[in-house]
Design a protein around this motif. Structure first.
Motif, PDB file in Angstrom:
ATOM      1  N   ASN A   1    -152.286 -59.104   9.386  1.00 50.00           N
ATOM      2  CA  ASN A   1    -153.488 -58.364   8.986  1.00 50.00           C
ATOM      3  C   ASN A   1    -153.489 -56.947   9.526  1.00 50.00           C
ATOM      4  OD1 ASN A   1    -154.504 -60.360   7.416  1.00 50.00           O
ATOM      5  ND2 ASN A   1    -155.836 -61.219   9.004  1.00 50.00           N
ATOM      6  N   ASN A   2    -152.906 -56.773  10.701  1.00 49.16           N
ATOM      7  CA  ASN A   2    -152.800 -55.423  11.241  1.00 49.16           C
ATOM      8  C   ASN A   2    -151.923 -54.562  10.348  1.00 49.16           C
ATOM      9  OD1 ASN A   2    -154.010 -54.427  13.854  1.00 49.16           O
ATOM     10  ND2 ASN A   2    -153.523 -56.545  14.392  1.00 49.16           N
ATOM     11  N   LEU A   3    -150.838 -55.145   9.864  1.00 46.47           N
ATOM     12  CA  LEU A   3    -149.921 -54.381   9.009  1.00 46.47           C
ATOM     13  C   LEU A   3    -150.543 -54.117   7.643  1.00 46.47           C
ATOM     14  CD1 LEU A   3    -146.521 -56.113   9.818  1.00 46.47           C
ATOM     15  CD2 LEU A   3    -147.237 -53.819  10.478  1.00 46.47           C
ATOM     16  N   LEU A   4    -151.258 -55.118   7.125  1.00 48.05           N
ATOM     17  CA  LEU A   4    -151.824 -54.990   5.779  1.00 48.05           C
ATOM     18  C   LEU A   4    -152.854 -53.863   5.693  1.00 48.05           C
ATOM     19  CD1 LEU A   4    -152.193 -58.692   4.586  1.00 48.05           C
ATOM     20  CD2 LEU A   4    -150.510 -56.986   3.888  1.00 48.05           C
ATOM     21  N   LEU A   5    -153.360 -53.443   6.841  1.00 47.74           N
ATOM     22  CA  LEU A   5    -154.272 -52.313   6.831  1.00 47.74           C
ATOM     23  C   LEU A   5    -153.562 -51.094   6.246  1.00 47.74           C
ATOM     24  CD1 LEU A   5    -157.190 -51.656   7.918  1.00 47.74           C
ATOM     25  CD2 LEU A   5    -156.035 -50.554   9.820  1.00 47.74           C
ATOM     26  N   GLY A   6    -152.256 -50.999   6.465  1.00 49.66           N
ATOM     27  CA  GLY A   6    -151.472 -49.886   5.918  1.00 49.66           C
ATOM     28  C   GLY A   6    -151.365 -49.993   4.405  1.00 49.66           C
ATOM     29  N   ASP A   7    -151.160 -51.193   3.908  1.00 48.68           N
ATOM     30  CA  ASP A   7    -151.067 -51.401   2.461  1.00 48.68           C
ATOM     31  C   ASP A   7    -151.421 -52.848   2.148  1.00 48.68           C
ATOM     32  OD1 ASP A   7    -150.512 -51.598  -0.172  1.00 48.68           O
ATOM     33  OD2 ASP A   7    -148.348 -51.279   0.007  1.00 48.68           O
ATOM     34  N   PRO A   8    -152.648 -53.079   1.680  1.00 47.69           N
ATOM     35  CA  PRO A   8    -153.106 -54.460   1.463  1.00 47.69           C
ATOM     36  C   PRO A   8    -152.255 -55.207   0.447  1.00 47.69           C
ATOM     37  CG  PRO A   8    -154.906 -52.892   1.188  1.00 47.69           C
ATOM     38  CD  PRO A   8    -153.666 -52.093   1.298  1.00 47.69           C
ATOM     39  N   ALA A   9    -151.508 -54.469  -0.408  1.00 46.75           N
ATOM     40  CA  ALA A   9    -150.753 -55.126  -1.471  1.00 46.75           C
ATOM     41  C   ALA A   9    -149.329 -55.454  -1.045  1.00 46.75           C
ATOM     42  CB  ALA A   9    -150.733 -54.241  -2.710  1.00 46.75           C
TER      43      ALA A   9
END
Lengths: 542, 562
Positions: free
Chosen positions: A417-425
Motif C-alpha cells: 500500500n505504501n508503494l501503491l501511493l506512487g501509482d495505484p494501478a
C-alpha cells in the motif's frame, strides 16, 4: 461562524441516524418517566384507600424502558461512529486542499498531531454534550405535560429543572473556556520541559543537570495541576448547586401536595427523580463544551484555510515538454519578512541532472516549494515546457514532478500500500521493478510476508537507509518525468548516504533530476552544480 | 500486552485502592445522606396523603430532608475534589518515577527509543492514567459499598423489599457472566476500535504532504472513509451483543421497582401504616442502582490503562546505585585517560564493537579517532562518558577505573561537544548557563567571547536574553555549535570529548568553528572523533595522535603519531 456550530452542522449530515438515536433516547426517557409516574400514581391511590387495579401499563413501561434503552445505545453508537468518520474525512479533505502540503513540508508534524487530538476532543462533545443536551431540550415539554395534567402548581418544579439543564451548564462552559487557555498553556510548557529533558539527555547527564531538569518538569506539572484543580473546584461547586436545585425541586413538589394535590405530589416526586437523573450530568457537559471551544476553532480554521496558491479559474493545457525555467523569481514568506531571493533564474533542460547546494536556511527548500506550487513567487515566472505554472492546475503539475523530501512519510500500512501511493494501478511486476531499481527488493523479499509486510508500529522495522530507498521506489513508481529530491538522506550516516546516491544515479536515468542538498558526497552524477548563497545561484565546480 | 503489564496494573491498582480511602469514605457518607433523604421524602409524602401524623412532624421531616440534601451536596463536592487529588497525586508519582528512571539511565540505556516517544510517556501516557486513579478506583469501591449500604437498610426496614433489591443487584453480574459478556467487553471493543481509527488517522495526517504531493488526496480521503465504515460495521456487530450487559442493569432496576410496588399491593388496604415504608423502598431503588451505573460509566478509564500500561511496564528499572568501592580525588587540572584492553558489545547476540582496545592520552594531548561509521567511535565516547560500562578491560582516568569514581566528580571532569547540540527552550544565556548555573556574569561573558558568540549576541535586540527554540530565534547549525562551545568553556572541564563536532556544517562555517575549538582545546586532554578532512588537518596541526579504528578492528592496538 461560530466554529462549534460549523462542527455541529457537519454532524447534521447524519441527521437521520441522529434523529433516530434521539427519538429512541427520548422514548426511553419517557418510558422511564412513565414507569415512575405510574408506580407513584398506583401507590398513591392504593395508599389513599381508593381501589385501583394494578395498571397493565406498569410491566409494559418497564419492558419498554429496558428495550428502548438498548436500542438507543445501539443507534446512538451507530450515529456516533458515522459522525466520527465524517469529521475525520472532512478534516482530511480540508487539510489536503489547504495549507497542509505546506505544513508537512515545513515539518509541522506536531501541529498536525495536535489537530488530530482536537478531533478526539470533539468526538467527546458529540457523545457527552450534543446528545444529552438535545435530550434535555426534548424532555422539557413532555415533563411539563405530565406535571400539568396532575396539577398546574406542580409546573413550578420546572424552574429548578431549567436551571440544572441550561443555566448551570452555560456557567460551566464559561468557566471552562477561561480555564482552557490556562490549562492548555500549562500543558504545552509541561510537554516542552519534558521533551527538553529527554531530547537533551546527553547534555543533561554531562552537565549534571538531572535534578534541575526534574525540578523544571515538576514545576510545570504543578502549574498544570493548579489549573485543573481550579476547574474541578468550580465544576464540583456547580454540581453541588445542581444537586441542591434538584432536591429543592423535589421538596417543592412535595409542598404542592399540601395544597390539595396529594397524588400529583407523589407522581411529581417520582417523575422528577428520573428526570433529574438525566440532566444532572449536563453541568459537567458544559465544562467539556467550554474546553472544546478552542479545539473546534483550531480544527475549523485548519480545515477551511483555503489553498495557499489558488488554482487558476481557467487552467491552461499541460505542456508537452518538461524543461523548467525560473525567470527573475522573487519570493518572501510575508510582507514584513526579508526576501529569500529577489532575482533568481535557473534552467533545468529536459533530462538534465542538477544539484543546488547551500547551508540550511539559504532557501533551497523554497525553490522546491515554488516548483510544486505550495507557494507562489512575488515577482517573476516559473515555466514548465514554456507555460507559466501559475496557469496550470496544481494536481496535474504534481503528477509531472515526483518529489522525495526529508519529510516524505512511510505509512503504517503494508509495503504494497505504501508503494501503491506512487501509482495505484501498478501491478506486481512493476512494484518489484521499482523495488529492484531502488535496491530494496532483497530486503523486502527477505521479510516473511514480502510485499504484504506491515510497516511501522508492530510491523517490520526498516533501517533508515532502507526506509529512504523504499520511499525512492515509491517515487520512481510515479513515473513522472521530473524528479525533485530535497535532502533525501537527512539523518542518515555517511556510508548509507553514499550508497543511496549510487542507487539514485542508476535508477533515474533519462529523467530530469533536481537535487537539493547541503553538501555532496562525491558519488552523484551531475550535469550542473549550483551553490545558493545570499539569494543567488553561483556555479560551483562540478 | 507483554508479560510485565498485568503485574504492573495490579500494583497500580493496589496503590490506588490504598490512596482512595478518604474519597471512598466520603462516598459512603454521601450514600448514607441519600438514604436519610429518601426516608424523609417517604415520610413527607405519607404526610401529604394524610396517612401519617399531623403537620408538625412533616415540617421536621422537611427540615431534615433539606439538611440531608445540603450535607449530601457538600460531601459529594468534597468527594469530587478528593478524587481529583487522587489522580493528581498518582500522576505526580508516575511522572516523577518515569523521569527519574530515564534521567538516571542516560542516553545509552534508551538506545533506539525516540525522545519524543519517551516524552509522550512522561506527559500524555501519565495523563491517561488520571481516569484510572481519579475515577475508576473510587467507582469500583462505591459499586460495592453503595448497594451494600442501601440493601442493608432496606433489609432492616422491610426485609422482603431488601431481598428484592439484593437479588436484583446480584442479577447484574450474574446476567453478565451468563451471557458470557462481562461488563467490559463493550467498552473494550469500542476503545480498541477508536484507538485503531485514531492511529490510522494520525498516520495519514502526519503524511498528508506526501499524499498531496503524490496527487492522491482524493483517493486517500475515500480510503479513510471506507476504513472508518468497515471499522464501524465490525464494531457494531460486537457492540450489539455487548450492550446486553448494560441492558441487564436496566432490567434489574425496572424489575426491582415493579416487584417492590407489587409486593405492597396485597397488604396496602389492610395496613395503611405501611405507606412510609412502601414509599421509602420505592425511593431507595434509584439510590441502589446509582453506584452501579457510575461504575459502568468509568469502564473506559480502566481500558485506557491497558493502552498505556505496556509503555510503563517496559521501562527499564532504575540503575542501582553502586557505592563507589574506592573514592579517589582526581586532580582538577590535567588528566590522563587510558583504555586498557577494553571490549564491548551492545548485546550478546551481536559481534563486539570493540575488542581488546588500548590507548592512552596524556594531559594536554589530543587523540584523533577515525574510522567508518559503525566502527565504534561513538561507543568509545559513551564508555568515557560512563553511559555504558566495558565488558572486558577497564577505562581509567589518572589511573583510577572510571566506575570507582564518584559520579559527580567524574561528571565534573568531562566536557563534550557532539554533532548537533541540543538547544533548550529558554534564552541564549540560559542555554549557556546550563553548563554551570552558578557562573558569574563575568565568566558567562568570557565564555561568550571565547566561543565567538559576541558578535551575534550584540546584533540581537534582546542580546543574551533572546529566547531560543520553538517560536524564538532560530540558530543556524554553526551558531548552535558555538553555544555548545560556550557551554564547554563555562564548564571548564579538563577532559574534552569532541564527537564529530563539524559533521553538519558548511566548509566555511566548519573552518570557523574549528578555530574556536582549537582555542577551547588548549591545555586540555582531548579526544576528537571525526570524518572530516578539515577536522583531521586541524588535529594534525595540533600534534594529535591517531587511532584508526578500521585498521585496528581486529588487531590489538597501536598509536601512530601522524
Amino acid at each position: 461562524m461560530n466554529p462549534m456550530i460549523r462542527i455541529v452542522s457537519l454532524w447534521l449530515r447524519e441527521a437521520g441516524w441522529l434523529l433516530l438515536a434521539l427519538l429512541l433516547a427520548l422514548s426511553a426517557l419517557v418510558a422511564g418517566v412513565a414507569l415512575m409516574g405510574l408506580s407513584g400514581h398506583y401507590l398513591a391511590l392504593s395508599l389513599l384507600g381508593i381501589a385501583a387495579a394494578v395498571p397493565a401499563l406498569l410491566p409494559f413501561t418497564g419492558t419498554a424502558r429496558v428495550v428502548l434503552r438498548y436500542l438507543e445505545r445501539v443507534m446512538s453508537h451507530e450515529a456516533i461512529f458515522r459522525a466520527l468518520a465524517d469529521l475525520r474525512v472532512w478534516l482530511f479533505r480540508g487539510l489536503a486542499a489547504s495549507a497542509a502540503g505546506g505544513l508537512g513540508f515545513r515539518r509541522a508534524g506536531d501541529a498536525l498531531a495536535r489537530l488530530v487530538n482536537d478531533v478526539d476532543v470533539l468526538d467527546g462533545v458529540f457523545l457527552r454534550v450534543f446528545v444529552p443536551l438535545l435530550g434535555g431540550v426534548l424532555l422539557l415539554p413532555i415533563l411539563a405535560w405530565v406535571l400539568a395534567r396532575e396539577s398546574l402548581p406542580a409546573l413550578l418544579v420546572l424552574l429548578p429543572f431549567l436551571a440544572v439543564a441550561f443555566i448551570l451548564p452555560w456557567r460551566a462552559a464559561r468557566a471552562a473556556r477561561a480555564n482552557a487557555a490556562r490549562a492548555g498553556l500549562a500543558m504545552a510548557s509541561l510537554r516542552s520541559a519534558s521533551l527538553d529533558a529527554l531530547h537533551g539527555l546527553r547534555e543533561v547527564k554531562i552537565f549534571a543537570a538531572e535534578g534541575r531538569m526534574l525540578a523544571e518538569v515538576q514545576a510545570r506539572e504543578a502549574d498544570l495541576l493548579a489549573a485543573q484543580r481550579d476547574l474541578v473546584w468550580r465544576g464540583s461547586a456547580l454540581n453541588a448547586w445542581a444537586f441542591i436545585l434538584a432536591q429543592g425541586g423535589i421538596l417543592l413538589a412535595i409542598g404542592c401536595g399540601f395544597f390539595g394535590a396529594p397524588v400529583a405530589a407523589i407522581v411529581a416526586v417520582l417523575v422528577l427523580v428520573t428526570s433529574f437523573e438525566t440532566v444532572l450530568g449536563l453541568p459537567r457537559a458544559g465544562l467539556l463544551y467550554g474546553q472544546s471551544a478552542a479545539a473546534a476553532q483550531r480544527v475549523v480554521r485548519a480545515a477551511e484555510a483555503g489553498p495557499p496558491v489558488p488554482d487558476p479559474a481557467k487552467p491552461a493545457a499541460m505542456p508537452a515538454r518538461n524543461n523548467i525555467v525560473f525567470e527573475h523569481v522573487a519570493f518572501r514568506y510575508a510582507e514584513d519578512r526579508p526576501f529569500v531571493f529577489e532575482n533568481l533564474s535557473l534552467q533545468l533542460p529536459e533530462g538534465s541532472r542538477t544539484a543546488i547546494l547551500g547551508p540550511s536556511g539559504a532557501g533551497k527548500s523554497t525553490i522546491a516549494a515554488l516548483l510544486l506550487k505550495l507557494i507562489a513567487p512575488v515577482r517573476g515566472q516559473i515555466r514548465l515546457g514554456g507555460v507559466d505554472i501559475s496557469t496550470l492546475p496544481a494536481e496535474a503539475l504534481r503528477h509531472r514532478i515526483a518529489y522525495l523530501g526529508q519529510t516524505t512519510h512511510l505509512f503504517a500500512d503494508t509495503i504494497r500500500n505504501n508503494l501503491l501511493l506512487g501509482d495505484p494501478a501498478a501491478d506486481e511486476a512493476r512494484l518489484w521493478a521499482a523495488l529492484e531499481a531502488a535496491q530494496v527488493a532483497d530486503v523486502v523479499r527477505a521479510l516473511p510476508e514480502g510485499l504484504d509486510s506491515w510497516l511501522g508500529e508492530g510491523g517490520a522495522t526498516l533501517s533508515g537507509g532502507q526506509g529512504r530507498r523504499l520511499a525512492l521506489a515509491r517515487t520512481l513508481l510515479m513515473d513522472a518525468p521530473i524528479l525533485l529530491l530535497d535532502e533525501p538522506c537527512a539523518g542518515l550516516d555517511a556510508a548509507t548516504e553514499m550508497e543511496f546516491f549510487r542507487v539514485l544515479n542508476s535508477a533515474t536515468e533519462g529523467r530530469t533530476v533536481l537535487l537539493i542538498l547541503h553538501r555532496l558526497t562525491g558519488v552523484e552524477q551531475l550535469d550542473r552544480i549550483w551553490r545558493l548563497t545570499g539569494g543567488a545561484l553561483v556555479a560551483a565546480a562540478g | 500486552m507483554s508479560r510485565q503489564t498485568k503485574p504492573w496494573i495490579k500494583a497500580e491498582q493496589k496503590l490506588g485502592f490504598r490512596a482512595a480511602r478518604l474519597p471512598v469514605a466520603l462516598g459512603a457518607v454521601q450514600v448514607v445522606f441519600g438514604i436519610v433523604q429518601a426516608g424523609c421524602a417517604a415520610r413527607l409524602l405519607a404526610a401529604v396523603l394524610h396517612l401519617a401524623r399531623g403537620g408538625g412532624t412533616a415540617l421536621l421531616y422537611g427540615v431534615l430532608f433539606a439538611a440531608a440534601a445540603l450535607a449530601r451536596a457538600y460531601t459529594q463536592m468534597q468527594a469530587e475534589r478528593q478524587n481529583f487529588e487522587l489522580g493528581a497525586a498518582a500522576r505526580r508519582r508516575l511522572r516523577g518515577n518515569v523521569l527519574s528512571v530515564l534521567l538516571a539511565l542516560g542516553p545509552a540505556g534508551l538506545r533506539g527509543r525516540h525522545s519524543a516517544d519517551l516524552a509522550a510517556t512522561a506527559v500524555d501516557r501519565v495523563e491517561a492514567m488520571d481516569g484510572f486513579h481519579a475515577r475508576w478506583i473510587p467507582a469500583t469501591q462505591m459499586a460495592l459499598i453503595g448497594p451494600a449500604l442501601v440493601g442493608l437498610v432496606a433489609l432492616l426496614v422491610d426485609w422482603r423489599s431488601g431481598l428484592i433489591l439484593l437479588v436484583a443487584g446480584m442479577f447484574v453480574p450474574f446476567a453478565m457472566a451468563v451471557a458470557g459478556i462481562g461488563a467490559g467487553v463493550a467498552a473494550k471493543r469500542q476503545f480498541v476500535a477508536m484507538t485503531r481509527l485514531q492511529v490510522r488517522f494520525l498516520d495519514r495526517i502526519r503524511g498528508i504532504s506526501t499524499i498531496v504531493l503524490a496527487g492522491r488526496a482524493a483517493d486517500e480521503a475515500r480510503a479513510l472513509g471506507a476504513a472508518a465504515k468497515e471499522l464501524r460495521e465490525r464494531t457494531m456487530r460486537v457492540l450489539r451483543v455487548a450492550f446486553l450487559s448494560s441492558t441487564a442493569l436496566d432490567l434489574a432496576a425496572a424489575a426491582a421497582l415493579i416487584f417492590i410496588v407489587l409486593r405492597f399491593v396485597p397488604v396496602m388496604h389492610g395496613a395503611l401504616g405501611l405507606a412510609p415504608v412502601a414509599l421509602f423502598m420505592v425511593l431507595l431503588v434509584p439510590e441502589f442502582f446509582a453506584p452501579l451505573r457510575g461504575f459502568a460509566v468509568v469502564y473506559g478509564d480502566r481500558m485506557a490503562v491497558e493502552a498505556v500500561a505496556d509503555e510503563f511496564s517496559a521501562l527499564p528499572p532504575a540503575p542501582e546505585d553502586v557505592p563507589p568501592a574506592d573514592i579517589r580525588a582526581v586532580a582538577a587540572h590535567g588528566v590522563t585517560l587510558a583504555f586498557e584492553n577494553v571490549g564491548f558489545a551492545w548485546d550478546e547476540t551481536r559481534a563486539p564493537v570493540l575488542r581488546d582496545l588500548s590507548f592512552k592520552v596524556g594531559r594536554g594531548e589530543i587523540l584523533l579517532l577515525t574510522g567508518a561509521s559503525g566502527a565504534g567511535k561513538s561507543t568509545i565516547m559513551d564508555l568515557i562518558l560512563g553511559f555504558i560500562a566495558p565488558q572486558d578491560g577497564r577505562v581509567t582516568i589518572n589511573g583510577a577505573a572510571l566506575e570507582t569514581l564518584v559520579p559527580a566528580a567524574r561528571t565534573r571532569m568531562l566536557g563534550w561537544i557532539g554533532q548537533k547540540p541540543v538547544i533548550f527552550a529558554g534564552s541564549i544565556e540560559e542555554n549557556i548557563r546550563f553548563a554551570r548555573p552558578s557562573a558569574s556574569e563575568e565568566e558567562l561573558w568570557d565564555a561568550v567571547r571565547h566561543a565567538h558568540l559576541e558578535e551575534l549576541v550584540n546584533t540581537l535586540p534582546q542580546g543574551l536574553k533572546t529566547p531560543l527554540g520553538e517560536g524564538g530565534f532560530g540558530l543556524s547549525g554553526g551558531q548552535a555549535q558555538r553555544v555548545a562551545i560556550a557551554r564547554a568553556f563555562l564548564k571548564d572541564a579538563p577532559l574534552l570529548l569532541l564527537d564529530e563536532p563539524t559533521a553538519h556544517l558548511d566548509p566555511a562555517v566548519e573552518r570557523d568553528v574549528l578555530e574556536s575549538l582549537k582555542h577551547l582545546a588548549a591545555g586540555r586532554t582531548v579526544v576528537l572523533a571525526t570524518h572530516s578532512t578539515m577536522a583531521m588537518d586541524f588535529a594534525k596541526s595540533a600534534g594529535a595522535r591517531r587511532v584508526d579504528l578500521d585498521a585496528l578492528r581486529y588487531a590489538s592496538w597501536r598509536s601512530v603519531p601522524v
